[in-house]
Design a protein around this motif. Structure first.
Motif, PDB file in Angstrom:
ATOM      1  N   LEU A 172       0.725  -1.216  -0.057  1.00 24.18           N
ATOM      2  CA  LEU A 172       0.043   0.149   0.117  1.00 24.18           C
ATOM      3  C   LEU A 172       0.763   1.240   0.045  1.00 24.18           C
ATOM      4  CD1 LEU A 172      -3.013  -0.974   2.247  1.00 24.18           C
ATOM      5  CD2 LEU A 172      -2.654  -1.359  -0.233  1.00 24.18           C
ATOM      6  N   ASP A 173       2.217   1.152   0.374  1.00 26.19           N
ATOM      7  CA  ASP A 173       3.030   2.323   0.174  1.00 26.19           C
ATOM      8  C   ASP A 173       3.472   2.653  -0.856  1.00 26.19           C
ATOM      9  OD1 ASP A 173       2.641   2.798   2.910  1.00 26.19           O
ATOM     10  OD2 ASP A 173       4.439   1.445   3.486  1.00 26.19           O
ATOM     11  N   GLU A 174       3.250   1.818  -1.821  1.00 24.61           N
ATOM     12  CA  GLU A 174       3.745   2.117  -3.403  1.00 24.61           C
ATOM     13  C   GLU A 174       2.784   1.564  -4.199  1.00 24.61           C
ATOM     14  OE1 GLU A 174       7.709   0.831  -4.237  1.00 24.61           O
ATOM     15  OE2 GLU A 174       8.366   0.764  -1.937  1.00 24.61           O
ATOM     16  N   ILE A 175       1.479   2.190  -4.359  1.00 25.67           N
ATOM     17  CA  ILE A 175       0.422   1.711  -5.272  1.00 25.67           C
ATOM     18  C   ILE A 175       0.881   2.189  -6.627  1.00 25.67           C
ATOM     19  CG2 ILE A 175      -1.917   2.517  -5.747  1.00 25.67           C
ATOM     20  CD1 ILE A 175      -1.664   0.854  -3.426  1.00 25.67           C
ATOM     21  N   PRO A 176       0.615   1.219  -7.549  1.00 26.27           N
ATOM     22  CA  PRO A 176       1.090   1.296  -9.035  1.00 26.27           C
ATOM     23  C   PRO A 176       0.076   2.210  -9.718  1.00 26.27           C
ATOM     24  CG  PRO A 176      -0.091  -0.729  -8.920  1.00 26.27           C
ATOM     25  CD  PRO A 176       0.158  -0.128  -7.439  1.00 26.27           C
ATOM     26  N   SER A 177       0.380   3.801  -9.689  1.00 28.10           N
ATOM     27  CA  SER A 177      -0.765   4.545 -10.371  1.00 28.10           C
ATOM     28  C   SER A 177      -0.233   5.378 -11.481  1.00 28.10           C
ATOM     29  CB  SER A 177      -0.974   5.699  -8.914  1.00 28.10           C
ATOM     30  OG  SER A 177       0.288   6.535  -8.640  1.00 28.10           O
ATOM     31  N   GLY A 178       1.061   5.139 -11.793  1.00 25.48           N
ATOM     32  CA  GLY A 178       1.336   5.785 -13.097  1.00 25.48           C
ATOM     33  C   GLY A 178       1.035   4.954 -14.343  1.00 25.48           C
ATOM     34  N   PHE A 179       1.003   5.800 -15.472  1.00 21.29           N
ATOM     35  CA  PHE A 179       1.204   5.084 -16.637  1.00 21.29           C
ATOM     36  C   PHE A 179       1.181   5.960 -17.916  1.00 21.29           C
ATOM     37  CE2 PHE A 179      -3.472   6.097 -16.101  1.00 21.29           C
ATOM     38  CZ  PHE A 179      -3.694   6.820 -17.124  1.00 21.29           C
ATOM     39  N   THR A 180       1.491   5.461 -19.193  1.00 19.39           N
ATOM     40  CA  THR A 180       1.927   6.384 -20.245  1.00 19.39           C
ATOM     41  C   THR A 180       0.704   6.116 -21.268  1.00 19.39           C
ATOM     42  OG1 THR A 180       4.181   6.382 -19.801  1.00 19.39           O
ATOM     43  CG2 THR A 180       3.335   7.250 -21.846  1.00 19.39           C
ATOM     44  N   ALA A 181       0.174   7.167 -21.497  1.00 16.49           N
ATOM     45  CA  ALA A 181      -0.894   7.086 -22.491  1.00 16.49           C
ATOM     46  C   ALA A 181      -0.409   7.229 -23.985  1.00 16.49           C
ATOM     47  CB  ALA A 181      -2.042   7.777 -22.410  1.00 16.49           C
ATOM     48  N   THR A 182      -0.592   6.388 -24.824  1.00 19.42           N
ATOM     49  CA  THR A 182      -0.246   6.454 -26.392  1.00 19.42           C
ATOM     50  C   THR A 182      -1.222   6.160 -27.314  1.00 19.42           C
ATOM     51  OG1 THR A 182       2.157   5.917 -25.848  1.00 19.42           O
ATOM     52  CG2 THR A 182       1.501   5.844 -27.963  1.00 19.42           C
ATOM     53  N   GLY A 183      -2.039   7.131 -27.606  1.00 12.34           N
ATOM     54  CA  GLY A 183      -3.341   6.755 -28.278  1.00 12.34           C
ATOM     55  C   GLY A 183      -4.170   6.209 -27.496  1.00 12.34           C
ATOM     56  N   HIS A 184      -5.029   5.259 -27.641  1.00 14.22           N
ATOM     57  CA  HIS A 184      -5.839   4.771 -26.822  1.00 14.22           C
ATOM     58  C   HIS A 184      -5.249   3.788 -25.757  1.00 14.22           C
ATOM     59  CE1 HIS A 184      -5.652   1.665 -30.071  1.00 14.22           C
ATOM     60  NE2 HIS A 184      -5.985   0.861 -29.139  1.00 14.22           N
ATOM     61  N   VAL A 185      -3.858   3.430 -25.877  1.00 15.32           N
ATOM     62  CA  VAL A 185      -3.269   2.330 -25.039  1.00 15.32           C
ATOM     63  C   VAL A 185      -2.823   3.250 -23.872  1.00 15.32           C
ATOM     64  CG1 VAL A 185      -1.489   0.883 -25.090  1.00 15.32           C
ATOM     65  CG2 VAL A 185      -2.964   1.027 -26.999  1.00 15.32           C
ATOM     66  N   ALA A 186      -2.901   2.658 -22.701  1.00 15.53           N
ATOM     67  CA  ALA A 186      -2.061   2.929 -21.394  1.00 15.53           C
ATOM     68  C   ALA A 186      -1.115   1.790 -21.282  1.00 15.53           C
ATOM     69  CB  ALA A 186      -3.098   3.090 -20.199  1.00 15.53           C
ATOM     70  N   HIS A 187       0.196   2.384 -21.131  1.00 12.90           N
ATOM     71  CA  HIS A 187       1.431   1.504 -20.918  1.00 12.90           C
ATOM     72  C   HIS A 187       1.736   1.668 -19.572  1.00 12.90           C
ATOM     73  CE1 HIS A 187       6.158   1.115 -21.777  1.00 12.90           C
ATOM     74  NE2 HIS A 187       5.333   0.104 -21.095  1.00 12.90           N
ATOM     75  N   ILE A 188       1.741   0.391 -18.852  1.00 14.81           N
ATOM     76  CA  ILE A 188       2.313   0.531 -17.325  1.00 14.81           C
ATOM     77  C   ILE A 188       3.296  -0.481 -17.240  1.00 14.81           C
ATOM     78  CG2 ILE A 188       0.004   1.225 -16.473  1.00 14.81           C
ATOM     79  CD1 ILE A 188      -0.375  -1.741 -15.871  1.00 14.81           C
TER      80      ILE A 188
END
Length: 504
Positions: A172-188
């Motif tokens: 819980l101290d390091e929730i995976p909340s980031g992603f990179t959006a490329t077009g309609h795709v979210a890349h994590i």
């Protein structure tokens, strides 16, 4: 007297959906969804929290705003929860009927009310907990109170709140909340400990971001010569052909087969601004055209090359779609081969155009501001230069190793060498080379930026087999593009190719 109305059905809240993560979202909201750390398949119906409140209704809806302004301390103040609500009236409710609302769009079944402060959870508490002035206002305006159950369902909760309810406590101290959006795709990029929960995480991200249709996770590091990596579709449709807008241009490509990094858009724009209309640029590792296509749009002549057949294919698609074929020529060669061939490729391009000029047709309509007359733009021409002004080398893992190909760039072909040496205003090309300069975690003291720059300079001298008298440190320009990791900065080093090396 103030009337009390009881309603048999709970009144549901119209939810909002989040689209991105912000700093505020990292703060824990007072109310939280139910917790189930054993969930393996997303059950949206599980995430329901009910808040008992009291709603006040006025015969005249305009009294709601008056009450809110005069008695602000008596109304609900919970972030993200609206204090004014709409709901269907209950025809079986007890109490005196309300007057018809004085609004044209209201009907007899839809009511509007304001929620009282959070501490009031039952109608019987109203008189004791609101101020005497507020209670007098309610009586005077024939207000009615009713129990109101505010329902926070799956749609209400932010992605991070859902993650905190389903992931193991140790994460819980390091929730995976980031992603990179490329077009309609979210890349994590999920760390190994989060991968067993990949499908859950992907589905939540898909639900909470309306513009995302597919969520993918990188399953290995960039290891192929084409800078691509294996990826797994965690949620959504398995379509990875995306359309992305950047620098005023549209790009289409298969995200799984070519290299694209949306984080580099600022760097793309920074270099493109250095290129002047009519200049010639050699893009050694062009990819699908993030440098080449916008540069062509501003009238820069670009020789764009990429070894990856898929990148080359979509590079041509993007050249066509953005209507820059007059200015951007594409090649599918190895980077070394392209650098060696580039002076000859430019000569071939000049020979393919009458008088070595690119003609740009006119005919576009415009209105003359002075006369108001509708006119058409005239055709114009751009002369293709005799030499390249810039080279872009956006392959940070290994671009530096290609620099030795610039030694003898203009001396391999005697005819090219003679022609260029005869040009009185010959400009030697600027080389813009992206690179990493990684250092060890335990390096003490941690190297300064100046030290890292000098290390890059030393590598360049070794690769180009020259010395600091020919290419002094002061001749290099460094730009920190980004830090891929705390000990792995990415630089763009720019320098003008020394004449002695060009004609070596």
């Amino acid at each position: 007297m103030l009337s009390v109305t009881f309603r048999r059905q709970p009144i549901t809240f119209l939810s909002r959906m989040t689209s991105t993560f912000s700093a505020d979202q990292k703060k824990i909201f007072k109310y939280q969804p139910p917790v189930d750390r054993s969930m393996t398949k997303l059950d949206r119906s599980f995430f329901v929290t009910k808040i008992p409140l009291v709603v006040v209704q006025f015969p005249d809806p305009q009294d709601i705003s008056v009450f809110c302004n005069k008695f602000n301390d008596e109304i609900l103040k919970i972030p993200r929860i609206s204090r004014v609500v709409k709901f269907e009236s209950d025809p079986n409710a007890q109490g005196p009927p309300l007057k018809k609302a004085n609004t044209a769009n209201n009907d007899n079944h839809i009511k509007k009310g304001v929620l009282l402060k959070e501490s009031i959870t039952a109608v019987g508490q109203v008189k004791q907990q609101v101020s005497s002035d507020a209670f007098a206002f309610l009586e005077e305006h024939q207000a009615a109170c009713a129990p109101y159950q505010y329902v926070l369902d799956y749609n209400f909760w932010k992605a991070e709140e859902i993650f905190r309810a389903i992931l193991p406590e140790q994460f819980l101290d390091e929730i995976p909340s980031g992603f990179t959006a490329t077009g309609h795709v979210a890349h994590i990029n999920l760390r190994s400990e989060f991968k067993p929960f990949g499908e859950l995480i992907g589905q939540v991200l898909l639900d909470k971001n309306s513009k995302i249709e597919t969520v993918v996770d990188k399953t290995d590091t960039i290891s192929s010569k084409f800078r691509t990596f294996q990826m797994q579709v965690l949620a959504g449709k398995p379509n990875l052909v995306v359309e992305q807008r950047e620098s005023g241009c549209s790009f289409k490509f298969d995200f799984s087969k070519v290299y694209w990094n949306s984080r580099l858009h600022t760097e793309h724009d920074r270099l493109i601004q250095k290129f002047k209309p009519g200049e010639c640029v050699g893009d050694v590792f062009a990819g699908v055209g993030p440098f080449a296509v916008p540069a062509g749009k501003k009238g820069v002549i670009v020789l764009a090359n990429d070894l990856n057949p898929e990148s080359y294919r979509f590079l041509n698609v993007n050249i066509s779609d953005n209507k820059v074929a007059n200015f951007v020529s594409s090649y599918n060669q190895d980077g070394r081969e392209f650098i060696r061939n580039s002076p000859g490729l430019l000569n071939t391009l000049r020979a393919a155009h009458p008088e070595a000029k690119i003609t740009i047709p006119g005919g576009k309509k415009y209105k003359d501001r002075a006369t108001g007359e509708t006119l058409r733009t005239p055709s114009r021409s751009v002369t293709i230069p005799l030499f390249l002004h810039h080279y872009v080398m956006n392959l940070p893992d290994s671009a530096l190793t290609f620099l030795n190909e610039f030694c003898g760039l203009y001396s391999r072909d005697p005819q090219v060498a003679a022609k260029l040496q005869a040009i009185p205003d010959l400009q030697l090309p600027w080389i813009h080379c992206h690179c990493f300069e990684k250092f060890e975690h335990d390096e003490t003291p941690e190297p300064s930026m100046q030290e890292l720059h000098r290390r890059v300079h030393a590598r360049i001298l070794e690769i180009m087999q020259t010395d600091k008298n020919v290419l002094p440190f002061e001749a290099l320009q460094f730009h920190l593009v980004r830090k891929v990791a705390p000990t792995k900065p990415m630089f763009c080093v720019s320098f003008q190719l020394p004449r002695t090396l060009a004609f070596a």
